[in-house]
Design an enzyme around this catalytic site. Structure first.
Site, mmCIF file in Angstrom:
data_model
loop_
_atom_site.group_PDB
_atom_site.id
_atom_site.type_symbol
_atom_site.label_atom_id
_atom_site.label_comp_id
_atom_site.label_asym_id
_atom_site.label_seq_id
_atom_site.Cartn_x
_atom_site.Cartn_y
_atom_site.Cartn_z
ATOM 1 C CE1 TYR A 291 -9.400 0.006 9.336
ATOM 2 C CE2 TYR A 291 -9.895 1.091 11.410
ATOM 3 C CZ TYR A 291 -9.032 0.864 10.355
ATOM 4 O OH TYR A 291 -7.803 1.484 10.322
ATOM 5 N N GLY B 283 1.986 4.599 3.645
ATOM 6 C CA GLY B 283 2.912 3.746 2.911
ATOM 7 C C GLY B 283 3.874 4.537 2.054
ATOM 8 N N GLY C 73 0.798 -1.224 0.000
ATOM 9 C CA GLY C 73 0.000 0.000 0.000
ATOM 10 C C GLY C 73 0.825 1.266 0.000
ATOM 11 C CB ALA C 74 4.317 1.914 -0.800
ATOM 12 C CG ASN C 75 -1.234 3.195 -3.655
ATOM 13 O OD1 ASN C 75 -1.193 2.127 -3.033
ATOM 14 N ND2 ASN C 75 -2.311 3.943 -3.727
ATOM 15 C CB SER D 73 -5.990 1.005 13.786
ATOM 16 O OG SER D 73 -6.843 2.074 14.143
ATOM 17 N N GLY E 72 -0.465 7.987 1.187
ATOM 18 C CA GLY E 72 -0.597 8.023 2.639
ATOM 19 C C GLY E 72 0.617 7.546 3.404
#
Length: 287
Positions: free
Chosen positions: A159, A23, A17-19, A133, A21
């Site tokens: 979540y 990440g 998820g480094a695309n 979280s 935020g």
């Protein structure tokens, strides 16, 4: 806020998820410290834009955590890394299902990363960092219906379930690694309240509420990435630990040890989750 990462030259980090935020901020900081970074993302176009900003230290690899075949393909073609950072996630979505039929939040946030970690375990040499979280406090895992097939769907509870599962997984992985006398470290981290794109996909009025919260109360994504970076690089980190911001009730501030729900230390519950996860993804743990 600035965190001293030390020289990361010669090290490779895989960040899911480094695309965008957290990440993207994690990948940028590690590359700035000298590491090579693999941006493991579903949206490769967005990831490519981040990689272009980072430069030669970054490369993009396709990974869709909501599709176990994509997870297997990724693990098959990646040689190895020092760090695996299980960062990607979705939050408070309407009821949707992954390619394999799992509830999307539990399937992406927990099961996708569970499968990825097991498949990559003999290829990671230093640390596995799994993002949980503060919302893990909402989680109450229903082992008879982990994928919300028989209950009325509650997006925030789902979540919370996924984030509690992340924390329990990180701790149980640490225990199993220690028992097998592995030097690999498993830790969990959380960003506190950070302004990212994660909060904008509920497809409800909550998107507006959270957009306001992001603008007036949240810390930046760069600051939100600090606990992840601390967990990934600090010599003070201990396997099985949980790290997050240390001010304002764990919402902001410099990273350090974080409080969490006692159930995360319940080995019987962790084992039950681990076994259920193995059955769901069809992968037997090497530890």
């Amino acid at each position: 806020m600035k965190l001293e990462l030390g020289d990361q030259s010669g090290r490779t980090a895989i960040i899911t998820g480094a695309n965008s935020g957290l990440g993207a901020q994690t990948a940028t900081a590690l590359a700035d410290a000298g590491a090579d970074v693999v941006l493991a993302c579903r949206n490769t176009d967005k990831a490519a834009a981040v990689a272009n900003r980072i430069g030669a230290k970054a490369r993009v690899e396709k990974l869709d955590l909501a599709d176990l075949q994509s997870v297997r393909d990724f693990a098959d073609r990646i040689d190895g890394a020092n760090l695996l950072i299980n960062n990607a996630g979705v939050m408070a979505l309407p009821l949707r299902r992954t390619a394999d039929g799992f509830e999307m939040q539990f399937g992406t946030n927990h099961l996708g990363h569970f499968a990825l970690t097991l498949l990559m375990l003999d290829k990671v040499s230093d640390r596995v960092v799994t993002l949980s979280s503060g919302m893990h406090s909402l989680g109450r895992l229903d082992f008879d219906d982990l994928n919300w097939e028989n209950r009325r769907y509650r997006r925030w509870r789902a979540y919370g379930d996924s984030k509690l599962a992340n924390l329990m997984f990180a701790k149980e992985l640490a225990r199993r690694l220690e028992a097998s006398e592995s030097s690999l470290v498993s830790v969990a981290a959380h960003p506190g309240y950070a302004s990212t794109d994660l909060q904008g996909h509920t497809e409800s009025l909550m998107d507006v509420v959270m957009a306001v919260g992001n603008s007036v109360a949240a810390q930046s994504a760069a600051d939100g990435a600090m606990p992840t970076l601390y967990a990934a690089t600090s010599p003070a980190v201990r396997t099985g630990g949980f790290y997050g911001p240390t001010k304002f009730g764990g919402m902001r501030g410099a990273p350090g040890p974080s409080s969490y729900r006692e159930v995360a230390d319940d080995e019987a519950q962790r084992t039950r989750l681990w076994q259920a996860s193995e059955e769901l993804v069809g992968i037997t743990s090497p530890v």
